[in-house]
Motif scaffolding. Structure first.
Motif, PDB file in Angstrom:
ATOM      1  N   GLY A  50      20.001 -64.172  74.275  1.00 62.05           N
ATOM      2  CA  GLY A  50      20.151 -63.272  73.129  1.00 62.05           C
ATOM      3  C   GLY A  50      18.854 -63.072  72.373  1.00 62.05           C
ATOM      4  O   GLY A  50      18.522 -61.950  71.967  1.00 62.05           O
ATOM      5  N   ALA A  51      18.102 -64.164  72.179  1.00 65.39           N
ATOM      6  CA  ALA A  51      16.840 -64.058  71.455  1.00 65.39           C
ATOM      7  C   ALA A  51      15.845 -63.186  72.220  1.00 65.39           C
ATOM      8  O   ALA A  51      15.151 -62.337  71.633  1.00 65.39           O
ATOM      9  N   ALA A  52      15.777 -63.379  73.550  1.00 66.58           N
ATOM     10  CA  ALA A  52      14.855 -62.574  74.352  1.00 66.58           C
ATOM     11  C   ALA A  52      15.256 -61.107  74.342  1.00 66.58           C
ATOM     12  O   ALA A  52      14.397 -60.218  74.287  1.00 66.58           O
ATOM     13  N   ALA A  53      16.566 -60.845  74.398  1.00 65.70           N
ATOM     14  CA  ALA A  53      17.040 -59.458  74.392  1.00 65.70           C
ATOM     15  C   ALA A  53      16.695 -58.755  73.082  1.00 65.70           C
ATOM     16  O   ALA A  53      16.585 -57.517  73.041  1.00 65.70           O
ATOM     17  N   GLN A  54      16.521 -59.528  72.018  1.00 65.12           N
ATOM     18  CA  GLN A  54      16.182 -58.957  70.711  1.00 65.12           C
ATOM     19  C   GLN A  54      14.681 -58.951  70.430  1.00 65.12           C
ATOM     20  O   GLN A  54      14.259 -58.681  69.308  1.00 65.12           O
ATOM     21  N   GLY A  55      13.882 -59.282  71.448  1.00 61.13           N
ATOM     22  CA  GLY A  55      12.441 -59.144  71.318  1.00 61.13           C
ATOM     23  C   GLY A  55      11.668 -60.408  71.027  1.00 61.13           C
ATOM     24  O   GLY A  55      10.438 -60.373  70.973  1.00 61.13           O
ATOM     25  N   LEU A  56      12.355 -61.527  70.874  1.00 56.51           N
ATOM     26  CA  LEU A  56      11.646 -62.788  70.681  1.00 56.51           C
ATOM     27  C   LEU A  56      11.217 -63.359  72.038  1.00 56.51           C
ATOM     28  O   LEU A  56      11.600 -62.841  73.091  1.00 56.51           O
ATOM     29  N   THR A  57      10.439 -64.405  71.999  1.00 60.64           N
ATOM     30  CA  THR A  57       9.968 -65.050  73.225  1.00 60.64           C
ATOM     31  C   THR A  57      10.428 -66.499  73.203  1.00 60.64           C
ATOM     32  O   THR A  57       9.696 -67.392  72.777  1.00 60.64           O
ATOM     33  N   PRO A  58      11.648 -66.764  73.648  1.00 59.80           N
ATOM     34  CA  PRO A  58      12.178 -68.126  73.586  1.00 59.80           C
ATOM     35  C   PRO A  58      11.635 -69.015  74.693  1.00 59.80           C
ATOM     36  O   PRO A  58      11.548 -68.611  75.848  1.00 59.80           O
ATOM     37  N   VAL A  59      11.270 -70.246  74.323  1.00 65.88           N
ATOM     38  CA  VAL A  59      10.919 -71.283  75.276  1.00 65.88           C
ATOM     39  C   VAL A  59      11.910 -72.422  75.040  1.00 65.88           C
ATOM     40  O   VAL A  59      11.745 -73.222  74.115  1.00 65.88           O
ATOM     41  N   ALA A  60      12.948 -72.453  75.843  1.00 60.77           N
ATOM     42  CA  ALA A  60      14.027 -73.415  75.652  1.00 60.77           C
ATOM     43  C   ALA A  60      13.813 -74.628  76.548  1.00 60.77           C
ATOM     44  O   ALA A  60      13.181 -74.533  77.604  1.00 60.77           O
ATOM     45  N   GLU A  61      14.340 -75.761  76.120  1.00 58.70           N
ATOM     46  CA  GLU A  61      14.233 -76.970  76.925  1.00 58.70           C
ATOM     47  C   GLU A  61      15.625 -77.525  77.236  1.00 58.70           C
ATOM     48  O   GLU A  61      16.440 -77.706  76.328  1.00 58.70           O
ATOM     49  N   ILE A  62      15.880 -77.761  78.518  1.00 58.94           N
ATOM     50  CA  ILE A  62      17.020 -78.561  78.937  1.00 58.94           C
ATOM     51  C   ILE A  62      16.483 -79.976  79.124  1.00 58.94           C
ATOM     52  O   ILE A  62      15.574 -80.192  79.918  1.00 58.94           O
TER      53      ILE A  62
END
Length: 307
Positions: A50-62
């Motif tokens: 969702g964040a990427a679709a709204q123009g942000l650049t998420p770097v998530a960690e599992i």
């Protein structure tokens, strides 16, 4: 790379994470850009989409790749298809999900798995696996800037064993481009992640003991993988060995062997060999017997040369 839209999140990343990879980021960039999440892998990846679709650049960690599977539907049916299903009207490119994978020395069957092959079966994703600190930085920066969602697997073992100088400035390593880690003319060894070091050690052993010259290719990216570099090497050496930690059946090594066997069939001097984990759950004990080791790779080299 300067991008105010980058946000970093996951379980405990605000404290630095269990492997200390995000240490100090929250203090430097603030809680609005570096923050902890609930223990919900599906939620982490869903939020990243969702964040990427709204123009942000998420770097998530599992936190551990062993626990990435609850988010499988989000990767396969949402992230990978976002661009395609809209005819490129919208997408979630710029999304990067980091996940520590593989053996760690004492992780047992819930903290030592290598699930990379699952994600190479999904068109629309990119799957990247660095083999050391310098590679990790360049590939991670390239992944963050990539127009498609990236699953970025980091070998747990290397957090404590890999030591090298890493440039402080910005640099990127192209996604989809393999690295020639060692030149040779008798055998081609293809590996990724921690197994690159194992392959290089085995190559050094056979060179010293019997003069066998091995070419080691660090694949770096599994989807898309650099077929041209591997094909050129096997065309020269006539022999192929693939090394990975994941179980041998349906591991990504099978894809490499199938593709190269077709392209280089008339130039092969011996059947391709895979040195992999076994078709069992990752063991609670005897981890060194399960994970491909230097002696196992050396035996495979001798098998290929003597065929």
């Amino acid at each position: 790379m300067h991008n105010s839209g980058v946000i970093v999140f996951g379980e405990d990343v605000g404290f630095g994470g269990v492997f200390r990879c995000t240490l100090g980021l929250q203090e430097k960039f603030g809680r609005h850009r570096v923050f902890n999440t609930p223990i919900s892998e599906q939620g982490i990846v869903g939020f990243a989409i969702g964040a990427a679709a709204q123009g942000l650049t998420p770097v998530a960690e599992i936190q551990f790749a062993d626990y990435i599977h609850p988010a499988f539907d989000q990767f396969v049916n949402e992230a990978a298809k976002y661009r395609y299903r809209s005819g490129n009207s919208f997408n979630c490119g710029g999304m990067t999900v980091r996940a520590p994978y593989g053996a760690v020395g004492h992780g047992g069957h819930y903290h030592s798995q290598s699930p990379e092959a699952f994600y190479t079966h999904v068109p629309g994703l990119r799957v990247v696996v660095p083999s050391g600190p310098r590679e990790a930085k360049g590939l991670l920066l390239a992944s963050i800037q990539h127009p498609d969602p990236v699953v970025f697997f980091e070998a747990k073992m290397m957090y404590r064993t890999a030591v090298e100088e890493v440039p402080t400035g910005d640099y990127t390593i192209p996604v989809g481009q393999a690295r020639l880690a060692r030149e040779g003319g008798d055998v081609t060894i293809v590996a990724w992640g921690q197994m690159v070091a194992v392959a290089e050690q085995a190559a050094a052993v056979v060179q010293e003991q019997g003069g066998v010259s091995c070419e080691v290719i660090d694949l770096r990216t599994l989807l898309p993988w650099d077929r041209a570099t591997v094909e050129a090497s096997v065309s020269k050496t006539g022999r192929l060995i693939v090394v990975h930690e994941a179980p041998i059946t349906s591991g990504f090594g099978a894809e490499i062997v199938a593709a190269i066997s077709k392209r280089c069939f008339l130039r092969l001097e011996s059947p391709p060999v895979r040195v992999c984990g076994y078709d069992t759950p990752f063991p609670l004990i005897y981890e060194p017997l399960y994970v491909p080791s230097t002696p196992r790779v050396v035996d495979a080299i001798h098998e290929a040369v003597k065929f």
